[in-house]
Enzyme design. Structure first.
Site, short mmCIF file in Angstrom:
data_model
loop_
_atom_site.label_atom_id
_atom_site.label_comp_id
_atom_site.label_asym_id
_atom_site.label_seq_id
_atom_site.Cartn_x
_atom_site.Cartn_y
_atom_site.Cartn_z
N SER A 143 0.87 -1.17 0.00
CA SER A 143 0.00 0.00 0.00
C SER A 143 0.90 1.22 0.00
CB SER A 143 -0.87 0.00 1.26
OG SER A 143 -1.43 1.28 1.51
N TYR A 156 -2.60 -0.90 10.47
CA TYR A 156 -2.49 -1.10 9.03
C TYR A 156 -1.15 -0.58 8.51
CZ TYR A 156 -3.99 -1.07 4.11
OH TYR A 156 -4.10 -1.28 2.75
#
Length: 261
Positions: A143, A156
């Site tokens: 990401s 995350y």
């Protein structure tokens, strides 16, 4: 480029990025193992559709990505069914947003388990076979948050930074075995999950659809365009080609310029 006679496992592939990657591999001739949660009938329709459309074998694994033994069993089953696992895509992921001091510990542990530990277990299981055959491709969906942080996403961001480190370490360990290890770091990707968030955000903030897209979702992406699942899938396919044999240990941004600064 052909993946004919190859076998690929794609975790978190019953929808979104993972499904697009699995379908792209199947289009190139690979047998695929899809994995994830969802409606059983919908998953079976996708699985059967892949077989019918591309003329390959597709199987479904219900392995829970938060449980290491189930992940390793999924790999063992795939090796038994197909003889080998040539490509692994670690794509499964979940998210939770909260300040650190309010972050539920059980949510933190689950995010680390699914977004990071799952990749470790899957890699550990496929590596012996890849090393023995002197060929393999390991790709993880990271990401933009593997490179930069955002507030309220501590678990995350930590997991995705961990994927970056795990990728580099594995790439070095496998550098002389014909196995490449890379991660792809998308920005905001247009998926059904993102699309469903728009009406609620419009109502909560009193914004138009266009304002939500440009000023909320895409505020960090200079191109003001979503990444598409097919773009991610195309890059994953390229990483499986001979042309990409010397790309290893890379964290490849696909984020519309988000991390350029």
């Amino acid at each position: 480029m052909s993946l004919k006679s190859r076998t690929a496992i794609v975790t978190g592939s019953t929808s979104g990025i993972g499904l697009a990657v699995a379908r792209a591999f199947a289009r190139e001739g690979a047998n695929v193992v899809i994995n994830g949660f969802g409606d059983a009938a919908a998953i079976e329709a996708e699985r059967a559709g892949i077989e019918k459309e591309f003329g390959v074998k597709a199987v479904y694994s219900s392995a829970d990505m938060s449980k290491g033994p189930e992940i390793r069993a999924m790999v063992a089953d795939a090796e038994k069914t197909f003889g080998a696992v040539d490509v692994l895509v670690n794509n499964a992921g979940i998210q939770h947003v909260a300040p650190i001091e309010e972050f539920p510990p059980e949510k933190w542990e689950l995010i680390i388990a699914i977004n990071l530990m799952a990749a470790f277990h899957a890699m550990a299981a496929v590596i012996p076979g890849m090393k023995a055959r002197k060929w393999g491709r390991i790709i993880s969906t990271a990401s933009a948050h593997s490179k930069v942080a955002s507030p309220f996403k501590s678990a995350y961001v930590s997991a995705k930074h961990g994927i970056d480190g795990l990728t580099k370490t594995a790439a070095l360990e496998l550098a002389t075995f014909g196995v490449t290890v890379n991660c792809i770091s998308p920005g905001y990707v247009w998926t059904p999950l993102v699309e469903k968030q728009i009406p609620d955000t419009m109502a909560a903030r009193g914004l138009t659809r266009e304002q939500v897209i440009n000023d909320v979702l895409l505020t960090a992406q200079p191109t003001k365009q979503f990444v598409t699942v097919d773009e991610v899938a195309a890059l994953a396919c390229f990483l499986c080609t001979d042309a990409a044999a010397q790309i290893t240990g890379a964290n490849l941004s696909m984020d519309g310029g988000w991390t350029a600064a």
